[in-house]
Design a protein around this motif. Structure first.
Motif, PDB file in Angstrom:
ATOM      1  N   THR A 265       0.856  -1.178   0.000  1.00  0.00           N
ATOM      2  CA  THR A 265       0.000   0.000   0.000  1.00  0.00           C
ATOM      3  C   THR A 265       0.899   1.237   0.000  1.00  0.00           C
ATOM      4  N   LEU A 266       0.691   2.109  -0.976  1.00  0.00           N
ATOM      5  CA  LEU A 266       1.502   3.310  -1.123  1.00  0.00           C
ATOM      6  C   LEU A 266       0.669   4.552  -0.829  1.00  0.00           C
ATOM      7  N   PRO A 267       1.255   5.554  -0.183  1.00  0.00           N
ATOM      8  CA  PRO A 267       0.524   6.799   0.039  1.00  0.00           C
ATOM      9  C   PRO A 267       0.297   7.528  -1.277  1.00  0.00           C
ATOM     10  N   ALA A 268      -0.808   8.268  -1.367  1.00  0.00           N
ATOM     11  CA  ALA A 268      -1.134   9.036  -2.577  1.00  0.00           C
ATOM     12  C   ALA A 268      -1.689  10.388  -2.168  1.00  0.00           C
ATOM     13  N   THR A 269      -1.605  11.347  -3.076  1.00  0.00           N
ATOM     14  CA  THR A 269      -2.129  12.687  -2.803  1.00  0.00           C
ATOM     15  C   THR A 269      -3.329  13.027  -3.676  1.00  0.00           C
ATOM     16  N   ASP A 270      -3.391  12.462  -4.890  1.00  0.00           N
ATOM     17  CA  ASP A 270      -4.499  12.733  -5.814  1.00  0.00           C
ATOM     18  C   ASP A 270      -5.071  11.405  -6.284  1.00  0.00           C
ATOM     19  N   TYR A 271      -6.286  11.096  -5.848  1.00  0.00           N
ATOM     20  CA  TYR A 271      -6.894   9.786  -6.098  1.00  0.00           C
ATOM     21  C   TYR A 271      -7.024   9.507  -7.596  1.00  0.00           C
ATOM     22  N   ALA A 272      -7.637  10.403  -8.343  1.00  0.00           N
ATOM     23  CA  ALA A 272      -7.902  10.181  -9.765  1.00  0.00           C
ATOM     24  C   ALA A 272      -6.610  10.070 -10.567  1.00  0.00           C
ATOM     25  N   VAL A 273      -5.658  10.937 -10.259  1.00  0.00           N
ATOM     26  CA  VAL A 273      -4.392  10.917 -10.991  1.00  0.00           C
ATOM     27  C   VAL A 273      -3.648   9.600 -10.742  1.00  0.00           C
ATOM     28  N   SER A 274      -3.658   9.142  -9.496  1.00  0.00           N
ATOM     29  CA  SER A 274      -2.969   7.894  -9.171  1.00  0.00           C
ATOM     30  C   SER A 274      -3.618   6.706  -9.865  1.00  0.00           C
ATOM     31  N   ILE A 275      -4.962   6.682  -9.901  1.00  0.00           N
ATOM     32  CA  ILE A 275      -5.658   5.585 -10.575  1.00  0.00           C
ATOM     33  C   ILE A 275      -5.300   5.558 -12.056  1.00  0.00           C
ATOM     34  N   LEU A 283      -1.811  -2.281 -14.813  1.00  0.00           N
ATOM     35  CA  LEU A 283      -2.437  -2.991 -13.710  1.00  0.00           C
ATOM     36  C   LEU A 283      -3.954  -2.896 -13.811  1.00  0.00           C
ATOM     37  N   LYS A 284      -4.638  -3.914 -13.343  1.00  0.00           N
ATOM     38  CA  LYS A 284      -6.099  -3.965 -13.391  1.00  0.00           C
ATOM     39  C   LYS A 284      -6.665  -3.479 -12.064  1.00  0.00           C
ATOM     40  N   GLN A 285      -7.527  -2.462 -12.098  1.00  0.00           N
ATOM     41  CA  GLN A 285      -8.130  -1.970 -10.858  1.00  0.00           C
ATOM     42  C   GLN A 285      -9.205  -2.949 -10.391  1.00  0.00           C
ATOM     43  N   ILE A 286      -9.121  -3.390  -9.120  1.00  0.00           N
ATOM     44  CA  ILE A 286     -10.092  -4.348  -8.587  1.00  0.00           C
ATOM     45  C   ILE A 286     -10.876  -3.784  -7.402  1.00  0.00           C
ATOM     46  N   VAL A 287     -10.412  -2.672  -6.815  1.00  0.00           N
ATOM     47  CA  VAL A 287     -11.141  -2.025  -5.725  1.00  0.00           C
ATOM     48  C   VAL A 287     -11.183  -0.531  -6.006  1.00  0.00           C
ATOM     49  N   ASP A 288     -12.379   0.062  -5.881  1.00  0.00           N
ATOM     50  CA  ASP A 288     -12.549   1.501  -6.101  1.00  0.00           C
ATOM     51  C   ASP A 288     -13.365   2.053  -4.941  1.00  0.00           C
ATOM     52  N   SER A 289     -12.699   2.739  -4.002  1.00  0.00           N
ATOM     53  CA  SER A 289     -13.366   3.279  -2.831  1.00  0.00           C
ATOM     54  C   SER A 289     -12.960   4.741  -2.645  1.00  0.00           C
ATOM     55  N   PRO A 290     -13.482   5.631  -3.504  1.00  0.00           N
ATOM     56  CA  PRO A 290     -13.053   7.042  -3.448  1.00  0.00           C
ATOM     57  C   PRO A 290     -13.394   7.722  -2.131  1.00  0.00           C
ATOM     58  N   ASP A 291     -14.492   7.304  -1.467  1.00  0.00           N
ATOM     59  CA  ASP A 291     -14.843   7.924  -0.190  1.00  0.00           C
ATOM     60  C   ASP A 291     -13.767   7.687   0.865  1.00  0.00           C
ATOM     61  N   ASN A 292     -13.098   6.543   0.749  1.00  0.00           N
ATOM     62  CA  ASN A 292     -12.016   6.226   1.688  1.00  0.00           C
ATOM     63  C   ASN A 292     -10.638   6.564   1.121  1.00  0.00           C
ATOM     64  N   GLY A 293     -10.623   7.072  -0.107  1.00  0.00           N
ATOM     65  CA  GLY A 293      -9.347   7.379  -0.733  1.00  0.00           C
ATOM     66  C   GLY A 293      -8.513   6.137  -0.981  1.00  0.00           C
ATOM     67  N   TYR A 294      -9.172   5.003  -1.235  1.00  0.00           N
ATOM     68  CA  TYR A 294      -8.459   3.727  -1.335  1.00  0.00           C
ATOM     69  C   TYR A 294      -8.805   3.021  -2.640  1.00  0.00           C
ATOM     70  N   ALA A 295      -7.783   2.545  -3.329  1.00  0.00           N
ATOM     71  CA  ALA A 295      -7.965   1.758  -4.540  1.00  0.00           C
ATOM     72  C   ALA A 295      -6.923   0.650  -4.555  1.00  0.00           C
ATOM     73  N   ARG A 296      -7.292  -0.469  -5.183  1.00  0.00           N
ATOM     74  CA  ARG A 296      -6.351  -1.589  -5.270  1.00  0.00           C
ATOM     75  C   ARG A 296      -6.281  -2.059  -6.714  1.00  0.00           C
TER      76      ARG A 296
END
Length: 380
Positions: A265-275, A283-296
C-alpha cells in the motif's frame, strides 16, 4: 522432492471433472500427477452421454507401471468403474510398495448431471477401499448411500463430510475421526455459480497433494478448500450447463504456509491521478473506494498494489506479507523476540492480520486472507 500423487479415477472428455480436474489440482499445487484411468466417459457440461469401463487388469497395470518406476506418496481414488476393480485396487494398495502412501477416497457415485457412476455392487465394494483409506470425502447423498457417519468411521478412516448439497447460504464441512467425533469444521458463504463441475474431484486431489507434501490432514483440507473456492470464483464460464472450474487461474492466493510478499500500500495525494497512472502501467483496478481514498490494483500473477490518499507521505508505505498459517508464524516470531503492535486479529474486511514495524520504522502487516485477498466482497 516433488510430491508424487497417483490418481485412480475416470476420464471426463469435457475436462471439468475426473482425471482432468485431478491433474489440474495436483499440478497447480506443486505435485506430480500420475494416473490409472478406470473408465472413459463421453460427457460435457450438460451430462454424461456414455461410459466405457477400463478392464481391471489394465487399471492394475497402470498402477504397477508408475509405482515400480516413479513411486507414490499419496493416492486419490475417484470413480472406480466396477466392483471387481474396487476390490482389486484395494488389495493392490495394501501391498508393501504402496501401503505407506496416504489414500484419499472420494466415493463417486452420481455425476453433477445426475448420471449414475457406481452401481449397487460397486458401492458395496467400496468397503475395502474405506478400510485402506486415510480419509473419505463423500458428499451428503454419497454419505447416506454408505450408511452414514458411523458406518464410514467404523472402517477406521477419517471422514470429511462435505456440506455443499445441504440447504442454506453457508456451506459447512466437518472433519470426523474414529472415537473422537468432530475434530474440525469449516464454514464459508455459498458461492452461487453453475460452473461447479469437478468440485469433489478437485478437493480430494488437492488434499492428496497436501498429504504427499507432508502436510497433516487438517491443514491439507483447509488449503484444499481454499483452492476449490478460488477455482469456483475463477471459473471461465464454458459450456451450456454445469461448466468447469478455473483451477488454472488460482495463483499466489495464500495456499501456502508462507511468507510471501503479496501486497503493498503506497501513500497518494491525488486519487484520480494515481488511478490513471497505475492503469496506464498495465495494472487492473479491482477495488474503487473514493470515499475512503483507497484503490487496489492487481498484476497478472495475482499480486496486488494499493494506494491510499491520506496515509501521509511521512507514514511511508505498508508491506503485506501473506501466510496460510498466520497464527503459527506469528507465534514462532514472538517466541524469538519479535514485538508486535497487533497480534493476529480478524478484521471486518475478511482478513486476519498482525502488525509491526521493522527496525527502520517501515510498516508491516502479516496477514491471512485466502479467497478474500483475491475476491474481497468490495471487489469491482
Amino acid at each position: 522432492m516433488t510430491a508424487r500423487v497417483l490418481i485412480i479415477a475416470g476420464s471426463d472428455s469435457g475436462g471439468g471433472a475426473g482425471i482432468q480436474a485431478d491433474i489440474k489440482a495436483v499440478t497447480m499445487l506443486g505435485g506430480h500427477a500420475m494416473t490409472a484411468i478406470t473408465a472413459i466417459t463421453a460427457q460435457n457440461t450438460l451430462g454424461v452421454q456414455g461410459v466405457h469401463p477400463v478392464p481391471t487388469a489394465m487399471v492394475l497395470a497402470q498402477i504397477d507401471s508408475v509405482a515400480s518406476d516413479i513411486g507414490v506418496d499419496a493416492v486419490k481414488i475417484g470413480m472406480i468403474g466396477s466392483a471387481e476393480t474396487a476390490a482389486a485396487v484395494a488389495e493392490r494398495l495394501s501391498q508393501p510398495d504402496l501401503a505407506q502412501a496416504a489414500l484419499v477416497f472420494d466415493p463417486v457415485m452420481i455425476a453433477t448431471s445426475g448420471s449414475v457412476l457406481a452401481d449397487d455392487a460397486t458401492i458395496v465394494a467400496f468397503k475395502a477401499l474405506l478400510d485402506r483409506a486415510m480419509v473419505a470425502t463423500p458428499n451428503l447423498p454419497e454419505l447416506e448411500a454408505l450408511g452414514g457417519e458411523d458406518a464410514v468411521l467404523a472402517h477406521g478412516c477419517s471422514l470429511l463430510v462435505k456440506g455443499g448439497h445441504a440447504e442454506g447460504e453457508t456451506v459447512t464441512d466437518r472433519l470426523l475421526e474414529t472415537g473422537e467425533g468432530e475434530v474440525a469444521r469449516w464454514e464459508a458463504p455459498r458461492i452461487d455459480t453453475p460452473h461447479s463441475h469437478g468440485t469433489g474431484c478437485t478437493l480430494a486431489s488437492a488434499i492428496a497433494t497436501g498429504l504427499a507434501q507432508g502436510m497433516p490432514l487438517e491443514p491439507a483440507i483447509a488449503r484444499a478448500r481454499d483452492f476449490v473456492r478460488l477455482s469456483l470464483l475463477d471459473a471461465p464460464g464454458l459450456g451450456q450447463g454445469h461448466g468447469p472450474m478455473g483451477q488454472q487461474f488460482v495463483r499466489n492466493d495464500g495456499l501456502f504456509t508462507g511468507p510471501a510478499l503479496n501486497q503493498m500500500t503506497l501513500p497518494a495525494t491525488d486519487y484520480a491521478v494515481s488511478i490513471a497512472f497505475y492503469k496506464q502501467m498495465g495494472l487492473k483496478q479491482i477495488v474503487d473506494s473514493p470515499d475512503n481514498g483507497y484503490a487496489r490494483f492487481e498484476a497478472a500473477n495475482g499480486v496486488t498494489l494499493s494506494i491510499h490518499v491520506g496515509d501521509g507521505v511521512a507514514g511511508g508505505a505498508t508491506a503485506y506479507l501473506e501466510s496460510g498459517a498466520l497464527d503459527a508464524w506469528v507465534a514462532y516470531l514472538a517466541r524469538r523476540g519479535v514485538r508486535f503492535e497487533q497480534m493476529p486479529k480478524d478484521e471486518e474486511w475478511g482478513w486476519r492480520e498482525a502488525r509491526l514495524t521493522d527496525p527502520a520504522g517501515n510498516r508491516l502487516c502479516l496477514y491471512q486472507a485466502a479467497e478474500y485477498r483475491r475476491y474481497p466482497p468490495w471487489r469491482i
